[in-house]
Motif scaffolding. Structure first.
Motif, PDB file in Angstrom:
ATOM      1  N   GLY A   1     -11.054  12.404  -7.230  1.00  0.00           N
ATOM      2  CA  GLY A   1     -11.475  13.409  -6.503  1.00  0.00           C
ATOM      3  C   GLY A   1     -12.348  13.342  -5.117  1.00  0.00           C
ATOM      4  N   THR A   2     -13.335  13.598  -4.939  1.00  0.00           N
ATOM      5  CA  THR A   2     -14.138  13.393  -3.750  1.00  0.00           C
ATOM      6  C   THR A   2     -14.974  12.282  -3.737  1.00  0.00           C
ATOM      7  OG1 THR A   2     -15.874  15.062  -4.525  1.00  0.00           O
ATOM      8  CG2 THR A   2     -14.121  15.981  -3.280  1.00  0.00           C
ATOM      9  N   ALA A   3     -15.080  11.320  -4.886  1.00  0.00           N
ATOM     10  CA  ALA A   3     -15.710  10.290  -4.860  1.00  0.00           C
ATOM     11  C   ALA A   3     -15.617   9.435  -3.976  1.00  0.00           C
ATOM     12  CB  ALA A   3     -15.537   9.447  -6.144  1.00  0.00           C
ATOM     13  N   ARG A   4     -16.720   8.988  -3.179  1.00  0.00           N
ATOM     14  CA  ARG A   4     -16.665   7.931  -1.900  1.00  0.00           C
ATOM     15  C   ARG A   4     -16.631   6.754  -2.258  1.00  0.00           C
ATOM     16  NH1 ARG A   4     -17.070  10.608   2.790  1.00  0.00           N
ATOM     17  NH2 ARG A   4     -18.010   8.755   3.800  1.00  0.00           N
ATOM     18  N   LEU A   5     -15.609   5.974  -2.294  1.00  0.00           N
ATOM     19  CA  LEU A   5     -15.289   4.710  -2.595  1.00  0.00           C
ATOM     20  C   LEU A   5     -14.854   3.991  -1.473  1.00  0.00           C
ATOM     21  CD1 LEU A   5     -14.192   5.262  -6.192  1.00  0.00           C
ATOM     22  CD2 LEU A   5     -16.430   4.007  -5.719  1.00  0.00           C
ATOM     23  N   PRO A   6     -15.595   3.185  -0.606  1.00  0.00           N
ATOM     24  CA  PRO A   6     -15.018   2.604   0.668  1.00  0.00           C
ATOM     25  C   PRO A   6     -14.069   1.756   0.409  1.00  0.00           C
ATOM     26  CG  PRO A   6     -17.268   1.951   0.409  1.00  0.00           C
ATOM     27  CD  PRO A   6     -16.906   3.158  -0.809  1.00  0.00           C
ATOM     28  N   TYR A   7     -14.009   0.849  -0.741  1.00  0.00           N
ATOM     29  CA  TYR A   7     -13.112  -0.120  -0.960  1.00  0.00           C
ATOM     30  C   TYR A   7     -11.957   0.388  -2.086  1.00  0.00           C
ATOM     31  CZ  TYR A   7     -16.531  -2.652   2.062  1.00  0.00           C
ATOM     32  OH  TYR A   7     -17.387  -2.822   3.098  1.00  0.00           O
ATOM     33  N   LEU A   8     -11.477   1.410  -2.241  1.00  0.00           N
ATOM     34  CA  LEU A   8     -10.678   1.767  -3.102  1.00  0.00           C
ATOM     35  C   LEU A   8      -9.025   1.439  -2.630  1.00  0.00           C
ATOM     36  CD1 LEU A   8      -9.784   3.071  -5.734  1.00  0.00           C
ATOM     37  CD2 LEU A   8      -9.963   5.187  -4.721  1.00  0.00           C
ATOM     38  N   TYR A   9      -8.408   0.680  -3.075  1.00  0.00           N
ATOM     39  CA  TYR A   9      -7.003   0.451  -2.863  1.00  0.00           C
ATOM     40  C   TYR A   9      -6.068   0.673  -4.028  1.00  0.00           C
ATOM     41  CZ  TYR A   9      -9.841  -2.441   0.484  1.00  0.00           C
ATOM     42  OH  TYR A   9     -10.954  -2.765   1.726  1.00  0.00           O
ATOM     43  N   LEU A  10      -5.391   1.640  -3.556  1.00  0.00           N
ATOM     44  CA  LEU A  10      -3.991   1.935  -4.718  1.00  0.00           C
ATOM     45  C   LEU A  10      -2.817   1.212  -4.191  1.00  0.00           C
ATOM     46  CD1 LEU A  10      -6.195   4.074  -5.571  1.00  0.00           C
ATOM     47  CD2 LEU A  10      -4.338   5.476  -6.292  1.00  0.00           C
ATOM     48  N   LEU A  11      -2.307   0.412  -4.765  1.00  0.00           N
ATOM     49  CA  LEU A  11      -1.323  -0.458  -4.558  1.00  0.00           C
ATOM     50  C   LEU A  11      -0.137  -0.428  -5.457  1.00  0.00           C
ATOM     51  CD1 LEU A  11      -3.212  -3.564  -3.525  1.00  0.00           C
ATOM     52  CD2 LEU A  11      -2.675  -1.818  -2.062  1.00  0.00           C
ATOM     53  N   GLN A  12       1.090  -0.520  -4.846  1.00  0.00           N
ATOM     54  CA  GLN A  12       2.300  -0.638  -5.724  1.00  0.00           C
ATOM     55  C   GLN A  12       2.942  -1.912  -5.908  1.00  0.00           C
ATOM     56  OE1 GLN A  12       4.352   2.610  -3.206  1.00  0.00           O
ATOM     57  NE2 GLN A  12       4.993   3.191  -4.946  1.00  0.00           N
TER      58      GLN A  12
ATOM     59  N   ASP B   1       0.737  -1.065  -0.118  1.00  0.00           N
ATOM     60  CA  ASP B   1      -0.045  -0.008  -0.224  1.00  0.00           C
ATOM     61  C   ASP B   1       0.972   1.190   0.112  1.00  0.00           C
ATOM     62  OD1 ASP B   1       0.825   0.620   2.523  1.00  0.00           O
ATOM     63  OD2 ASP B   1      -1.165  -0.080   3.637  1.00  0.00           O
ATOM     64  N   LEU B   2       0.268   2.491  -0.067  1.00  0.00           N
ATOM     65  CA  LEU B   2       1.327   3.612  -0.066  1.00  0.00           C
ATOM     66  C   LEU B   2       2.056   3.778   1.218  1.00  0.00           C
ATOM     67  CD1 LEU B   2      -1.162   5.736  -2.430  1.00  0.00           C
ATOM     68  CD2 LEU B   2       0.844   4.137  -3.016  1.00  0.00           C
ATOM     69  N   ASN B   3       1.619   3.321   2.004  1.00  0.00           N
ATOM     70  CA  ASN B   3       2.528   3.371   3.465  1.00  0.00           C
ATOM     71  C   ASN B   3       3.523   2.339   3.535  1.00  0.00           C
ATOM     72  OD1 ASN B   3       1.037   5.619   4.413  1.00  0.00           O
ATOM     73  ND2 ASN B   3      -0.631   3.756   5.121  1.00  0.00           N
ATOM     74  N   GLY B   4       3.565   1.394   2.466  1.00  0.00           N
ATOM     75  CA  GLY B   4       4.801   0.360   2.460  1.00  0.00           C
ATOM     76  C   GLY B   4       4.295  -0.840   3.320  1.00  0.00           C
ATOM     77  N   LYS B   5       3.003  -1.158   3.626  1.00  0.00           N
ATOM     78  CA  LYS B   5       2.523  -2.320   4.281  1.00  0.00           C
ATOM     79  C   LYS B   5       2.290  -3.232   3.276  1.00  0.00           C
ATOM     80  CE  LYS B   5       1.663  -0.011   8.367  1.00  0.00           C
ATOM     81  NZ  LYS B   5       0.586   0.471   9.576  1.00  0.00           N
ATOM     82  N   THR B   6       2.434  -4.276   3.258  1.00  0.00           N
ATOM     83  CA  THR B   6       1.798  -5.557   2.360  1.00  0.00           C
ATOM     84  C   THR B   6       0.495  -5.545   2.562  1.00  0.00           C
ATOM     85  OG1 THR B   6       3.949  -6.744   2.738  1.00  0.00           O
ATOM     86  CG2 THR B   6       2.222  -7.911   1.807  1.00  0.00           C
TER      87      THR B   6
ATOM     88  N   ILE C   1       3.132  -0.180 -11.220  1.00  0.00           N
ATOM     89  CA  ILE C   1       4.621  -0.235 -10.896  1.00  0.00           C
ATOM     90  C   ILE C   1       5.175   1.081 -10.634  1.00  0.00           C
ATOM     91  CG2 ILE C   1       4.612  -2.361 -12.193  1.00  0.00           C
ATOM     92  CD1 ILE C   1       6.112  -0.861 -14.427  1.00  0.00           C
ATOM     93  N   GLU C   2       4.457   2.188 -10.575  1.00  0.00           N
ATOM     94  CA  GLU C   2       5.220   3.422 -10.488  1.00  0.00           C
ATOM     95  C   GLU C   2       5.582   3.342  -8.962  1.00  0.00           C
ATOM     96  OE1 GLU C   2       6.484   6.896 -10.209  1.00  0.00           O
ATOM     97  OE2 GLU C   2       5.532   6.423 -12.299  1.00  0.00           O
ATOM     98  N   THR C   3       6.763   4.011  -8.839  1.00  0.00           N
ATOM     99  CA  THR C   3       7.370   4.072  -7.549  1.00  0.00           C
ATOM    100  C   THR C   3       7.258   5.277  -6.814  1.00  0.00           C
ATOM    101  OG1 THR C   3       9.531   4.708  -8.669  1.00  0.00           O
ATOM    102  CG2 THR C   3       9.043   2.234  -8.154  1.00  0.00           C
ATOM    103  N   ASP C   4       7.047   6.488  -7.367  1.00  0.00           N
ATOM    104  CA  ASP C   4       6.841   7.707  -6.895  1.00  0.00           C
ATOM    105  C   ASP C   4       5.240   7.756  -6.343  1.00  0.00           C
ATOM    106  OD1 ASP C   4       6.360  10.370  -6.340  1.00  0.00           O
ATOM    107  OD2 ASP C   4       7.869  11.231  -7.924  1.00  0.00           O
TER     108      ASP C   4
END
Length: 158
Positions: A103-114, A34-39, A87-90
């Motif tokens: 934007g402000t879309a409310r999506l409770p189960y949205l996960y952006l992962l690396q 995840d964007l905090n570096g947790k698996t 695969i973006e690292t930034d």
């Protein structure tokens, strides 16, 4: 080929076919950051909700379009787990993608992962399509799209 070899080959083919069918109805095991570096793994998803997995690039017009269609229909995706993998690292580029498209879309189960180890194709299979979207509804056969799809199309399979 002897009768025994024929039976062994048929059994092996049946096992492979059964495995392929199982892969179509189950989300493959995966592990991304995840964007905090947790698996974040498949096991962290709710088993009772459908899942959309998409490989994206924060600079891809197709990926932007797909995210925008989902955001516009956010109320219909409230009970869909959206797993966006890049695969973006930034992380700033990933956050900019989120802000620009959701934007402000409310999506409770949205996960952006690396995908820091470049294993998306190991987990989901390699394609050279412009976009990779995998849909999984509990207990049903999975669906794959190699290009962006309007929200209504995706929702038919979720």
């Amino acid at each position: 080929m002897t009768a025994l070899n024929t039976r062994i080959s048929a059994f092996a083919a049946a096992l492979l076919f059964a495995g392929a069918l199982q892969a179509q109805t189950q989300i493959p095991y995966f592990a991304f950051k995840d964007l905090n570096g947790k698996t974040f793994t498949r096991d962290m998803l709710r088993q009772d909700l459908p899942v959309m997995v998409m490989l994206f690039d924060p600079f891809c017009d197709h990926c932007d379009q797909q995210a925008q269609w989902i955001a516009q229909a956010a109320s219909k995706f409230q009970n869909v787990q959206l797993v966006f993998v890049t695969i973006e690292t930034d992380k700033q580029h990933i956050e900019a993608y989120r802000k620009r498209n959701f934007g402000t879309a409310r999506l409770p189960y949205l996960y952006l992962l690396q995908d820091t180890e470049l294993k998306f194709d190991v987990f989901f299979g390699y394609t050279d399509d412009s976009l990779n979207i995998y849909l999984y509804k509990p207990g049903q056969k999975g669906k794959y799209f190699g290009q962006e799809q309007p929200a209504e199309v995706l929702l038919k399979y979720l």
